[in-house]
Scaffold this active site. Structure first.
Site, PDB file in Angstrom:
ATOM      1  CG  ASP A 134      -2.100  -0.925   1.064  1.00  0.00           C
ATOM      2  OD1 ASP A 134      -2.319  -1.543   0.211  1.00  0.00           O
ATOM      3  OD2 ASP A 134      -2.838  -0.947   2.337  1.00  0.00           O
ATOM      4  CG  ASN A 193     -14.821   9.218   2.330  1.00  0.00           C
ATOM      5  OD1 ASN A 193     -15.554   8.462   2.814  1.00  0.00           O
ATOM      6  ND2 ASN A 193     -15.504  10.485   1.787  1.00  0.00           N
ATOM      7  CD  GLN A 221     -16.677  10.602  12.301  1.00  0.00           C
ATOM      8  OE1 GLN A 221     -17.040   9.499  12.803  1.00  0.00           O
ATOM      9  NE2 GLN A 221     -16.253  11.179  11.274  1.00  0.00           N
ATOM     10  CG  ASP A 266      -8.771  -5.411   4.395  1.00  0.00           C
ATOM     11  OD1 ASP A 266      -9.667  -5.991   3.710  1.00  0.00           O
ATOM     12  OD2 ASP A 266      -7.848  -5.112   3.768  1.00  0.00           O
TER      13      ASP A 266
END
Length: 345
Positions: A18, A131, A289, A300
């Site tokens: 990643d 996101n 948050q 995952d």
């Protein structure tokens, strides 16, 4: 409860490195990306990889959906080491060495098929707020070869040792024959085979291999977006997640000794799961948050936590609780990374 034995959990998938960076809306628009999505890289995304590595705070983490999940499962279990086995394809290169090293550090028994044709796969994780838009360049991961790896006696011996199997739907684009071989083995021997819907594009464009393996699926995972995409493709004519779960449970199944379990996560909303003939809601753990650093890897991690209890033959409720704990832990950190030890009872 039995202590899990080595190689009790088997995973197979796309091992990716990643490459994670915080980007802005202009960056997403430039490459035609949705804020929250998973796609395979096309020609138009080539420059994205060159651009993202130049971002100021770029991070590299061992990734790949299935590999993340089995790592998290191993982390939750702690001892013994190598409860989790992982198969996938990498290149003989620096990124491949990083993935090998990270798997070893996580105490996962990784057996990679290594080849020279393609470099190790990468996944650009484009983070905006909470996101993440994932663009996977499979490269080597796409070269997994059943005959040259899975079918070899030593490797298949590791498959036979397992009691629980898990493969992300992403691998359907690479080697559906490998998935079917493992799924049929699990079904024939009354072991547990888990599959993840992984992304809307799997249900849309890989419908045929997905539905070929579905009769062998004992546990189906997914999130609310993937559930809706699957329902639409199957003509369910409902977007009610609980109803979709019930309908998926009733799809044809080869091993009648196990009723299919369907588990759909919905971010901060309740997780939906089939319990016997009912559909039940399980609330997730509360989180401020402001404590959410990066939701990449949350799904995952949920599966990893779930599998860690499943391999110890715990109840469905306990599996889901562990899944929620793992996901809650991972979203407080960058990438699919975890603290030294879990704090889960």
């Amino acid at each position: 409860m039995p202590t899990p034995s080595q190689n009790a959990l088997f995973g197979m998938g796309n091992p990716l490195l990643d490459i994670s960076a915080v980007v802005d809306k202009d960056f997403l628009d430039k490459y035609g990306l949705k804020p929250n999505d998973q796609i395979l890289a096309e020609e138009k995304h080539k420059a994205l990889f060159d651009e993202i590595v130049k971002k100021s705070k770029v991070e590299y983490h061992a990734g790949g959906s299935t590999q993340n999940s089995v790592k998290i499962a191993q982390w939750m279990i702690q001892e013994p080491h190598k409860v989790a086995t992982f198969f996938g394809c990498i290149g003989k290169d620096h990124f491949g060495e990083i993935l090998k090293q990270k798997a070893a550090e996580a105490h996962v028994d990784a057996h990679y098929y290594e080849q020279n044709e393609e470099p190790t796969g990468t996944c650009a994780a484009c983070i905006t707020g909470d996101n993440r838009s994932l663009v996977a360049n499979l490269a080597a991961a796409n070269c997994y070869n059943k005959e040259k790896h899975l079918d070899l006696e030593n490797n298949w011996g590791l498959v036979e040792k397992a009691r629980v199997y898990y493969i992300a739907g992403f691998f359907l684009t690479v080697s559906p024959d490998s998935i079917l071989k493992v799924a049929k083995h699990a079904s024939d021997r009354n072991k547990v085979f888990g599959l993840n819907l992984s992304a809307p594009f799997i249900s849309q464009f890989f419908k045929e291999p997905l539905m070929k393996v579905m009769p062998y699926v004992d546990i189906l995972f997914g999130n609310e977006t993937e559930a809706a995409a699957f329902a639409k493709e199957q003509g369910f004519e409902t977007d009610d997640v609980a109803e979709i779960a019930r309908r998926v449970q009733l799809l044809p199944k080869v091993n009648k000794n196990r009723q299919r379990i369907v588990v759909f996560t919905q971010g901060r909303e309740d997780t939906v799961a089939t319990v016997g003939d009912k559909v039940t809601m399980f609330p997730v753990l509360d989180i401020d948050q402001n404590d959410i650093v990066d939701t990449n890897g949350a799904g995952d991690a949920f599966v990893g936590g779930f599998l860690s209890e499943l391999v110890q033959e715990k109840t469905l409720e306990q599996c889901i609780r562990a899944g929620h704990y793992a996901a809650n832990t991972i979203i407080r950190r960058c990438g699919c990374t975890f603290p030294e030890k879990p704090d889960f009872q």
